[in-house]
Design an enzyme around this catalytic site. Structure first.
Site, mmCIF file in Angstrom:
data_model
loop_
_atom_site.group_PDB
_atom_site.id
_atom_site.type_symbol
_atom_site.label_atom_id
_atom_site.label_comp_id
_atom_site.label_asym_id
_atom_site.label_seq_id
_atom_site.Cartn_x
_atom_site.Cartn_y
_atom_site.Cartn_z
ATOM 1 N N PHE A 136 0.852 -1.192 0.000
ATOM 2 C CA PHE A 136 0.000 0.000 0.000
ATOM 3 C C PHE A 136 0.883 1.236 0.000
ATOM 4 O O PHE A 136 2.051 1.176 0.364
ATOM 5 C CB PHE A 136 -0.931 0.003 1.219
ATOM 6 N N GLN A 164 -6.899 15.282 3.537
ATOM 7 C CA GLN A 164 -6.234 14.427 2.567
ATOM 8 C C GLN A 164 -6.974 14.398 1.231
ATOM 9 O O GLN A 164 -8.168 14.121 1.191
ATOM 10 C CB GLN A 164 -6.142 13.004 3.102
ATOM 11 N N HIS A 188 -7.135 12.302 -2.090
ATOM 12 C CA HIS A 188 -6.748 11.011 -2.650
ATOM 13 C C HIS A 188 -6.491 11.240 -4.136
ATOM 14 O O HIS A 188 -7.288 11.902 -4.796
ATOM 15 C CB HIS A 188 -7.886 10.001 -2.451
ATOM 16 N N LEU A 247 -14.262 6.812 -5.272
ATOM 17 C CA LEU A 247 -12.862 6.458 -5.100
ATOM 18 C C LEU A 247 -12.480 5.224 -5.915
ATOM 19 O O LEU A 247 -13.194 4.227 -5.927
ATOM 20 C CB LEU A 247 -12.600 6.156 -3.625
ATOM 21 N N GLU A 270 -6.507 2.759 -3.729
ATOM 22 C CA GLU A 270 -5.067 2.685 -3.872
ATOM 23 C C GLU A 270 -4.618 1.259 -4.197
ATOM 24 O O GLU A 270 -3.551 1.047 -4.780
ATOM 25 C CB GLU A 270 -4.458 3.114 -2.537
ATOM 26 N N ARG A 306 -0.102 9.792 -0.393
ATOM 27 C CA ARG A 306 -1.178 10.466 -1.126
ATOM 28 C C ARG A 306 -0.960 11.950 -1.296
ATOM 29 O O ARG A 306 -1.296 12.522 -2.334
ATOM 30 C CB ARG A 306 -2.494 10.220 -0.398
ATOM 31 N N HIS A 361 -10.710 13.233 0.641
ATOM 32 C CA HIS A 361 -10.933 11.844 1.023
ATOM 33 C C HIS A 361 -11.020 11.641 2.525
ATOM 34 O O HIS A 361 -11.808 10.849 3.016
ATOM 35 C CB HIS A 361 -9.781 11.020 0.459
ATOM 36 N N ARG A 404 -2.320 10.976 6.374
ATOM 37 C CA ARG A 404 -2.572 9.593 6.763
ATOM 38 C C ARG A 404 -2.077 8.650 5.674
ATOM 39 O O ARG A 404 -2.252 8.923 4.488
ATOM 40 C CB ARG A 404 -4.077 9.375 6.944
HETATM 41 C C1 LIG Z 1 -14.222 5.700 -0.261
HETATM 42 C C2 LIG Z 1 -13.350 5.502 0.943
HETATM 43 C C3 LIG Z 1 -12.445 4.454 0.973
HETATM 44 C C4 LIG Z 1 -11.636 4.236 2.083
HETATM 45 N N1 LIG Z 1 -10.764 3.198 2.067
HETATM 46 C C5 LIG Z 1 -9.983 2.976 3.146
HETATM 47 C C6 LIG Z 1 -9.077 1.887 3.166
HETATM 48 O O1 LIG Z 1 -8.954 1.139 2.208
HETATM 49 N N2 LIG Z 1 -8.339 1.689 4.260
HETATM 50 C C7 LIG Z 1 -8.440 2.487 5.352
HETATM 51 O O2 LIG Z 1 -7.760 2.231 6.335
HETATM 52 N N3 LIG Z 1 -9.316 3.515 5.371
HETATM 53 C C8 LIG Z 1 -10.078 3.787 4.291
HETATM 54 N N4 LIG Z 1 -10.941 4.851 4.305
HETATM 55 C C9 LIG Z 1 -11.111 5.627 5.514
HETATM 56 C C10 LIG Z 1 -12.009 4.899 6.488
HETATM 57 O O3 LIG Z 1 -12.967 4.160 5.797
HETATM 58 C C11 LIG Z 1 -12.758 5.828 7.418
HETATM 59 O O4 LIG Z 1 -11.896 6.723 7.973
HETATM 60 C C12 LIG Z 1 -13.406 5.057 8.535
HETATM 61 O O5 LIG Z 1 -14.239 4.058 7.998
HETATM 62 C C13 LIG Z 1 -14.220 5.931 9.444
HETATM 63 O O6 LIG Z 1 -14.954 5.114 10.341
HETATM 64 P P1 LIG Z 1 -15.770 5.730 11.533
HETATM 65 O O7 LIG Z 1 -16.280 4.591 12.318
HETATM 66 O O8 LIG Z 1 -14.922 6.714 12.241
HETATM 67 O O9 LIG Z 1 -16.956 6.544 10.874
HETATM 68 P P2 LIG Z 1 -18.157 6.138 9.886
HETATM 69 O O10 LIG Z 1 -18.057 4.774 9.384
HETATM 70 O O11 LIG Z 1 -18.226 7.239 8.904
HETATM 71 O O12 LIG Z 1 -19.420 6.169 10.816
HETATM 72 C C14 LIG Z 1 -19.978 7.342 11.312
HETATM 73 C C15 LIG Z 1 -21.206 6.988 12.083
HETATM 74 O O13 LIG Z 1 -21.650 8.095 12.812
HETATM 75 C C16 LIG Z 1 -23.026 8.258 12.673
HETATM 76 N N5 LIG Z 1 -23.332 9.668 12.875
HETATM 77 C C17 LIG Z 1 -22.702 10.730 12.332
HETATM 78 N N6 LIG Z 1 -23.273 11.854 12.754
HETATM 79 C C18 LIG Z 1 -24.266 11.520 13.597
HETATM 80 C C19 LIG Z 1 -25.215 12.252 14.349
HETATM 81 N N7 LIG Z 1 -25.259 13.581 14.340
HETATM 82 N N8 LIG Z 1 -26.113 11.575 15.088
HETATM 83 C C20 LIG Z 1 -26.105 10.234 15.115
HETATM 84 N N9 LIG Z 1 -25.217 9.492 14.428
HETATM 85 C C21 LIG Z 1 -24.312 10.133 13.678
HETATM 86 C C22 LIG Z 1 -23.315 7.758 11.312
HETATM 87 O O14 LIG Z 1 -24.660 7.340 11.214
HETATM 88 C C23 LIG Z 1 -22.379 6.584 11.214
HETATM 89 O O15 LIG Z 1 -22.973 5.441 11.783
HETATM 90 C C24 LIG Z 1 -11.740 5.092 3.187
HETATM 91 C C25 LIG Z 1 -12.632 6.137 3.163
HETATM 92 C C26 LIG Z 1 -13.414 6.373 2.044
HETATM 93 C C27 LIG Z 1 -14.313 7.549 2.018
#
Ligand SMILES: Cc1cc2nc3c(=O)[nH]c(=O)nc-3n(C[C@H](O)[C@H](O)[C@H](O)COP(=O)(O)OP(=O)(O)OC[C@H]3O[C@@H](n4cnc5c(N)ncnc54)[C@H](O)[C@@H]3O)c2cc1C
Ligand code: SF4
Ligand code: F3S
Ligand code: FES
Lengths: 284, 577, 125, 115
Positions: free
Chosen positions: B113, B227, B229, B239, B242, B282, B350, B385
Site C-alpha cells: 500500500f 487528505q 486522494h 474512489l 489505492e 497520497r 478523502h 494519513r
Molecule cells: C471511499 C473511501 C475508501 C476508504 N478506504 C480505506 C481503506 O482502504 N483503508 C483504510 O484504512 N481507510 C479507508 N478509508 C477511511 C475509512 O474508511 C474511514 O476513515 C473510517 O471508515 C471511518 O470510520 P468511523 O467509524 O470513524 O466513521 P463512519 O463509518 O463514517 O461512521 C460514522 C457513524 O456516525 C453516525 N453519525 C454521524 N453523525 C451523527 C449524528 N449527528 N447523530 C447520530 N449518528 C451520527 C453515522 O450514522 C455513522 O454510523 C476510506 C474512506 C473512504 C471515504
C-alpha cells in the site's frame, strides 16, 4: 523533464506506458486520445420527467404521484435527479441515500416497477422518460420514498449472523486457517448489502411478511458454509416460513445488485434440510 | 440512565460497543446512529487495513512509515500503541468471521500500500470496509445488551460543569425529540469530507461529532490537514482504491507518460515498488497532479482536468481476483472497463487527519466524553494519513475508547444533574422552532454549495494566506445566513430537510476551523501546502493546531507540542533507497 | 408506529412483470403433469382390461388437450432440468462445476431416456 | 417464528423426485400416445405388444412409482401456486389435504389397476 525525449530514458515499464509502446503501432499517444471520456456535459436544457411517490402521513391518506422536471444529463443517476428535486425544487421530498456508489444499500426504490438501487440506475436507460419512482414494494411506507426496515433487520438477526464457536478460542496472535477454496465456498453469500431489493421482488414475501426471505437465508448460508462456523441453523431454517416458504420464483436473484444469488442459497439449504430430515444423523 | 452512549454506528462505534459489552455485561450501552449501522461510511472503504503480520515485517517499520508519512506531526506514543495493537484487532475481526483474503495455505494475505515499506495491508478483495463493517454489525447482534437507536440524529451534547451528561437526539422517523441521559458519551461520527464539493465521502459525512464536541467546549486538533486522494472518478468523486496501484496500476498523463518520476518519487519499474512512484504517499501524489496540470499535461474534461489510471496490463483475471469492485464501479459509473480502457482520475477530498482532540484512550478534555475513529484526532495520522491505517485505527481506538468509557462509567455512578433537563428543553425548543418552517432565506443547498466552493478555493491542495483570510470571513458570513435558511418541511415524520439544516450548521462550524487552522499554520507540511510558506518549519510548527470555539462563536487557534519518542524529524524520502 | 401506509394486496401481481408470468406458467405446468398421468392411466386401463386405447385417445378434445400437455410437460422438463444446478453444487478439486455442464448432462439424459422409451414402445417384435 | 415440526422436507423430496421423473418421462410418452399415434403419424402398437411391455413386475412397480411421484409433484405445486395466485394461504390445511389426498387416491388407483 517535460520534453517527450525524457521518456525514452526510462526503463521498460515506463516505455510500455509511454512513447515506446510499439506493439500498439503509434504508441500510447493514440491510446490515450482513444480513452473514453464521458461525453461533454449537456448544455441544452432538455429535461426528463420524474414521477415520484409522495406520502405525507397526516396529509395524504394514500400515496400519490407527483411529477417533477429535472435536467436530462447523460451521466446522472436517478438518485442525482432526486437530489436535484430536493435541492432546487422541493425541499420536502424525503428519501434515503448515502454512499452514492452502490455499497451502503440505502437507496433502493422501485424504478419503473422494478426494484433498483437509484444511485446505480442511470437516466440513459429510460430515453426521454418519464421515469416513475416509487418506494420499495412489500414494505410499509413511512413517508414519500422511505419504507420500514426494522422487520428486515429482525429477520437478519433471527438467523444468528455471527460466527458460532465452541470450546477454547484461539489467542489473538493466531488466525484460523482458511484456504481460498474454503473462502470461495461462502464468499458470494457474504456480499449482501442489505438493500432489500430481493424482498421487494419476491412475491412470497410481498404476500406473506412472515416469510424469512432471501437475504436472511443467504446470510444464514454465509455462516453455515463458513469453515470456521460450528453453529447449526437447522431449526430456524427448516420451517414453513423459512426455506420451505420459497417457491423458487427466482426474482430475488435477478434483482440482486451484488450477485448474491439468494435463490441458490435457499434451494441449496432445501437439499441440506431434506437430507437432514431423512438422515437425521447426517449433521454438517 | 445509560452508562455508555455511543454516537455513531460505523466501525469505530460498533467496535467500542462490543468492547463495553465485553468489559462488563452489566453496563448499559447504546449506539445512536443517524443511519442504520451497516450504512455507515466504513462500508465503502475498499483497499485494506494495515497490521504487521508478515514474516520480515516489524512494528518499528510500520511506526516509521506512519510517522514519516505523517511528516512527523504524529504523536509517536500513539503511533506505537496503534501499531502494536493493530494486528490483534485484525485477528480479532478474523475470529468474528471477517472474510479476509487468503494465501494458498490458509493464512491471511497482505498486499502493498502507498507509503508502506512492507506488504502489510490485510484485505478482503477490494471491499475491506464493507466486510469489516458487516462483520462488526452482525457480531453486535450477538450482544443483546447493546441497545440501538437507529436513524436517530444527535444534535447536542449536554455538558455541565466540565462533565458530559448525555445528548439530545431526534428520532428521524417520528420527529420525537429526546434527551438521553448518559454517564459517558463516545463520539464515533466519522469524517467531514462533505464540507468540500468534490469528495469520496458519503452524504452522511458532515463532521457532526466534531461540531458537537467543539460547541460543547472541547478543542479540535489539526483540522487544516485534509487528505486528497489522487484517484477519484471525475463527476461523482467515487474512489478508485489505492489497491489498484498496489496491484500494479500506473498513473499516466495525457502523453501516456508516468509523470510521477518527475516529482522525486523514484523511477518507474515494471512491478510496483514499495514506497516509490505510484506507491508514494497520497499528499505527494496529489500535489504532483497539480504540477502536471500547470504544465498543461492533464486532459480537460467537463468535470475538470484528469490524468489516467492504467490497469490494462494487469489483465482481466488479476483485476477480477484482486480488485473486482474497481471494475464494477468503472463499469457502472464511468461506462468503461479497466481491463481495456484507461480510467480518468483526479485528486479528490478523502479524509480528514484532524478531529476531536483526545488522549490515547480517546478521552477528551471534557470528563466522560470520548471520541474515536475518523472524528477523533489521537493523533496517529499527523499531516498525512497513510492508506490502510484508518481501518485499524477505528478498531484500535474504538476498543480503547469503549474500555476507557466503561471504566469511567463504573467509577462515576452519579445521578443526572438538573441542568440536563434545562439544556434538553432549550434544545427541544430550538429544534421545534426550526421545524415550524421558514419561507424566506437562502436554500440549504445553495449555502452548502457556497461553503464547499469557498473551502475548495482557499483550502485545497495548495493554499495561500490571503485566500484563507478571505475564506474565514466568507464562512463567518455564511454561518450567519444559515441561521435564517429556508425550511419548507414542517412535518414531524422523516423530515430530512430538518436534518440537512442541522448538518449545514455542523459543516459550517467544521469549515471555519479548517480555514482558521490553515491560516494559522505558516509552513508547508504533508497535506498542508502553503505557497507563501513553502518549507516545513519545525522550529515553530512541529506542533498540533488546537482550535477552540471562542465565546463569540469564532474559532481561536493555539498550538500543542508533538510527542516525539524515537523518531526525530527527518526528511521524507520516497523512491530513493 | 401506525402512521405507516400498508398498501393493499395486489391481486394481479403475476401480470406485473414478465418474469412473474413465466414463473406462474412454469408452476401451472403441474396441472398438465397431473393430466398426463390421468391420461396414461386410462390408456393402461384400456390395454390391460381389453379396451381400445386408440378410441379414447383419438377423440378430438383429448388430442387437443394432449398437444397442450406436450408443450407444458416439455416446458416443465426444460425449466426443471435447467434449475437443477442451483440446488446442487458439485465441487471438483475445490472448483465449482459450472451450471451449463450440469444442465447439459441433464438434457442429454432426458434425450437418451426418451429415445430408449420410444425404442421399446415402437419396436416390432 | 418458533420451532415447529414440518412435513415440508418430505413433501419437497417427493416433489423434486416427481419433477425429475416427470421431466424425463412425460414429454416422450405424451408425444407418442397422446399426439403422434392418435393423429396417425405413428401406428398404434398391437395390444399384445403393449401388454407384454407391461407384464414384467419391475415395470409395473416402476410405473406405480412414476405415477405416485408425478402426482405428488403436481399436488405440491398446485397447492403452493393456488395459494400464491389466489391468496388463500389461510386455507392451507384444507388445500393440502385436497391436493395430496388426490395424489394418494391416484396412487391407490394405479396399484389397483396394475396388480
Ligand atoms: C471511499 C473511501 C475508501 C476508504 N478506504 C480505506 C481503506 O482502504 N483503508 C483504510 O484504512 N481507510 C479507508 N478509508 C477511511 C475509512 O474508511 C474511514 O476513515 C473510517 O471508515 C471511518 O470510520 P468511523 O467509524 O470513524 O466513521 P463512519 O463509518 O463514517 O461512521 C460514522 C457513524 O456516525 C453516525 N453519525 C454521524 N453523525 C451523527 C449524528 N449527528 N447523530 C447520530 N449518528 C451520527 C453515522 O450514522 C455513522 O454510523 C476510506 C474512506 C473512504 C471515504
Ligand atoms: S441479497 Fe442482494 S438484493 Fe437482497 S438484500 Fe442482499 S444485496 Fe440486496
Ligand atoms: S423470489 Fe422469493 S420465492 Fe424464493 S427464489 Fe427468491 S425467495
Ligand atoms: S446510495 Fe448507497 S447504495 Fe445507493
Amino acid at each position: 523533464m517535460t520534453e517527450p525525449d525524457a521518456v525514452s530514458g526510462v526503463d521498460g515499464a515506463a516505455k510500455q506506458a509511454g512513447r515506446g509502446a510499439n506493439e500498439e503501432g503509434e504508441g500510447t499517444i493514440r491510446r490515450v486520445t482513444e480513452a473514453k471520456h464521458h461525453e461533454v456535459r449537456q448544455t441544452t436544457t432538455r429535461t426528463i420527467t420524474l414521477e415520484v411517490t409522495r406520502y405525507r402521513p397526516g396529509q395524504d391518506s394514500a400515496p400519490v404521484l407527483e411529477s417533477f422536471d429535472v435536467p436530462l444529463m447523460d451521466d446522472w443517476a436517478v438518485l442525482d435527479g432526486l437530489n436535484y428535486i430536493k435541492d432546487q425544487l422541493d425541499g420536502t421530498l424525503s428519501f434515503r441515500w448515502s454512499c452514492r456508489m452502490g455499497i451502503c444499500g440505502s437507496c433502493g426504490m422501485n424504478v419503473n416497477g422494478e426494484p433498483r438501487l437509484t444511485c446505480g440506475t442511470f437516466f440513459t436507460e429510460f430515453g426521454d422518460g418519464p421515469i416513475r419512482i416509487e418506494p420499495l414494494k412489500g414494505f410499509p411506507i413511512i413517508r414519500d420514498l422511505v419504507v420500514e426496515v426494522d422487520d428486515f433487520l429482525d429477520k437478519l438477526r433471527h438467523v444468528k449472523p455471527w460466527l458460532i464457536r465452541e470450546g477454547e478460542e484461539l489467542p489473538l496472535t493466531t488466525e484460523h486457517a482458511q484456504t481460498p477454496a474454503q473462502l470461495e465456498a461462502y464468499k458470494q453469500y457474504s456480499m449482501c448489502i442489505n438493500c432489500m431489493l430481493c424482498y421487494s421482488a419476491c412475491p412470497v414475501y410481498v404476500l406473506d411478511p412472515d416469510f424469512l426471505g432471501p437475504a436472511a437465508i443467504a446470510l444464514a448460508q454465509r455462516y453455515e458454509l463458513d469453515s470456521r462456523d460450528m453453529g447449526d441453523r437447522f431449526d430456524m431454517l427448516n420451517l414453513d416460513e423459512a426455506v420451505w416458504g420459497c417457491t423458487f420464483v427466482g426474482e430475488c436473484t435477478k434483482v440482486c445488485p451484488k450477485h448474491v444469488d439468494p435463490a441458490e442459497a435457499i434451494q441449496r439449504y432445501k437439499v441440506t434440510a431434506a437430507m437432514r430430515s431423512i438422515l437425521p444423523w447426517s449433521r454438517r | 440512565m445509560i452508562d455508555v452512549l455511543i454516537v455513531g454506528g460505523g466501525g469505530a462505534g460498533l467496535r467500542a460497543a462490543i468492547a463495553v459489552a465485553e468489559a462488563d455485561p452489566e453496563l448499559s450501552v447504546a449506539v445512536v446512529s443517524k443511519v442504520y449501522p451497516m450504512r455507515s461510511h466504513t462500508v465503502s472503504a475498499e483497499g485494506g487495513a494495515a497490521g504487521v503480520i508478515a514474516a520480515g515485517d516489524s512494528l518499528d517499520e510500520h511506526c516509521y512509515d506512519t510517522v514519516s508519512g505523517g511528516d512527523w506531526l504524529c504523536d509517536q506514543d500513539a503511533v506505537e500503541a496503534f501499531v502494536a495493537e493493530a494486528p490483534r484487532e485484525l485477528i480479532q475481526l478474523e475470529h468474528w468471521g471477517c472474510p479476509w483474503s487468503r494465501e494458498a495455505d490458509g493464512r491471511v494475505a497482505v498486499r502493498p500500500f502507498g507509503g508502506m515499506k512492507r506488504e502489510r495491508t490485510w484485505y478482503a478483495a477490494d471491499k475491506t470496509g464493507f466486510h469489516l463493517l458487516h462483520t462488526l454489525f452482525q457480531t453486535t447482534m450477538k450482544y443483546g445488551e447493546i441497545r440501538r437507536y437507529d436513524e436517530w440524529y444527535v444534535t447536542k451534547l449536554i455538558v455541565d460543569d466540565g462533565r458530559v451528561h448525555g445528548v439530545v437526539a431526534v428520532e428521524i422517523r417520528t420527529g420525537h425529540i429526546e434527551t438521553i441521559a448518559a454517564r459517558t458519551v463516545i463520539l464515533a461520527t466519522g469524517g467531514c469530507g462533505r464540507v468540500f464539493p468534490f469528495t469520496t465521502n458519503a452524504a452522511i459525512k458532515t463532521g457532526d461529532g466534531m461540531a458537537l464536541a467543539y460547541r460543547a467546549g472541547a478543542p479540535l486538533k489539526d483540522m487544516e490537514f485534509i487528505q486528497y486522494h489522487p484517484t477519484g472518478l471525475p463527476f461523482t468523486g467515487i474512489l478508485i482504491t489505492e489497491a489498484a496501484r498496489a496491484e500494479g496500476g500506473w498513473l499516466i498523463n495525457k502523453d501516456g507518460y508516468r509523470y510521477l518520476q518527475d516529482y522525486d518519487l523514484g523511477k518507474p519499474t515494471e512491478k510496483p515498488k514499495l514506497r516509490s512512484m505510484e506507491l508514494g504517499p497520497r499528499d505527494r501524489l496529489s500535489q504532483a497532479f497539480v504540477h502536471e496540470q500547470r504544465r498543461g499535461r492533464t486532459v480537460e474534461t467537463p468535470y475538470g482536468p484528469v490524468v489516467y489510471l492504467d490497469l490494462r496490463h494487469l489483465g482481466e483475471r488479476k483485476i477480477d481476483a484482486r480488485i473486482p469492485f474497481v471494475r464494477e464501479l468503472c463499469r457502472s459509473y464511468q461506462n468503461l472497463d479497466p481491463a481495456t480502457d484507461l480510467i480518468p482520475v483526479r485528486p479528490v477530498v478523502h479524509y480528514v487527519m484532524g478531529g476531536v482532540h483526545t488522549d490515547l484512550d480517546g478521552a477528551t478534555p471534557i470528563a466522560g466524553l470520548y471520541a474515536a475513529g475518523e472524528t477523533a484526532c489521537v493523533s496517529i495520522n499527523g499531516a498525512n494519513r497513510l492508506g490502510s491505517n484508518s481501518l485499524p485505527e477505528i478498531l484500535v481506538f474504538g476498543r480503547r475508547a469503549g474500555t476507557a468509557a466503561a471504566a469511567f462509567a463504573q467509577a462515576h455512578r452519579q445521578a443526572e444533574p438538573p441542568a440536563v433537563h434545562a439544556q434538553g428543553e432549550d434544545e427541544r425548543r430550538r429544534l421545534e422552532r426550526a421545524r415550524e418552517g421558514n419561507h424566506g432565506g437562502d436554500r440549504i443547498a445553495d449555502l452548502r454549495e457556497r461553503m464547499q466552493h469557498t473551502l475548495e478555493g482557499a483550502a485545497g491542495i495548495y493554499r495561500t494566506g490571503a485566500e484563507l483570510a478571505k475564506a474565514v470571513d466568507t464562512l463567518a458570513e455564511l454561518r450567519e445566513r444559515a441561521d435564517g435558511a429556508r425550511m419548507d418541511d414542517t412535518s414531524a415524520t422523516f423530515n430530512t430537510e430538518l436534518i440537512n439544516l442541522q448538518e449545514l450548521h455542523t459543516m459550517l462550524d467544521v469549515a471555519q476551523t479548517i480555514a482558521a487552522c490553515a491560516l494559522n499554520r505558516r509552513e508547508s507540511r504533508g497535506a498542508h501546502q502553503r505557497t507563501d510558506y513553502e518549507a516545513r518549519d519545525d522550529r515553530e510548527f512541529l506542533a498540533h493546531s488546537l482550535v477552540y470555539r471562542a465565546p463569540d462563536g469564532a474559532p481561536s487557534v493555539g498550538l500543542l507540542p508533538v510527542t516525539i519518542t524515537r523518531w526525530p524529524p527527518g526528511e521524507r524520502v520516497y523512491g530513493r533507497d | 408506529m401506525t402512521t405507516a401506509y400498508r398498501p393493499p394486496r395486489d391481486h394481479a401481481w403475476f401480470l406485473r412483470n414478465r418474469n412473474y408470468t413465466v414463473f406462474v406458467a412454469r408452476e401451472l405446468t403441474s396441472v398438465f403433469v397431473a393430466w398426463a398421468i390421468v391420461f396414461l392411466m386410462i390408456v393402461i386401463d384400456a390395454v390391460l382390461n381389453g379396451g381400445d386405447p386408440a378410441a379414447f385417445a383419438g377423440q378430438p378434445w383429448v388430442i387437443a388437450l394432449n398437444v397442450v400437455a406436450l408443450a407444458a410437460t416439455t416446458f416443465h422438463a426444460v425449466t426443471f432440468l435447467n434449475l437443477a444446478p442451483t440446488a446442487t453444487v458439485i465441487r471438483l478439486d475445490g472448483y465449482r462445476l459450472p451450471a451449463w455442464m450440469i444442465q447439459g448432462g441433464n438434457h442429454s439424459a432426458w434425450l437418451l431416456i426418451s429415445a430408449v422409451i420410444a425404442y421399446f414402445v415402437l419396436r416390432t417384435p | 417464528m418458533s420451532r415447529r415440526r414440518t412435513a415440508e422436507p418430505y413433501l419437497w423430496l417427493l416433489f423434486s423426485g416427481g419433477g425429475v421423473v416427470a421431466a424425463l418421462l412425460l414429454p416422450v410418452l405424451v408425444l407418442l400416445f397422446g399426439v403422434l399415434m392418435p393423429l396417425g403419424v405413428l401406428d398404434w402398437p398391437s395390444t399384445t405388444h403393449l401388454t407384454a411391455l407391461l407384464d414384467p413386475l419391475p415395470v409395473r412397480l416402476a410405473l406405480v412409482a412414476v405415477i405416485v411421484l408425478c402426482l405428488f409433484h403436481a399436488a405440491h405445486r398446485i397447492r403452493h401456486t393456488s395459494e400464491e395466485l389466489l391468496g388463500v394461504a389461510r386455507f392451507d390445511l384444507f388445500i393440502a389435504l385436497l391436493c395430496y389426498g388426490g395424489a394418494i387416491a391416484g396412487g391407490t388407483l394405479a396399484v389397483l389397476l396394475l396388480f
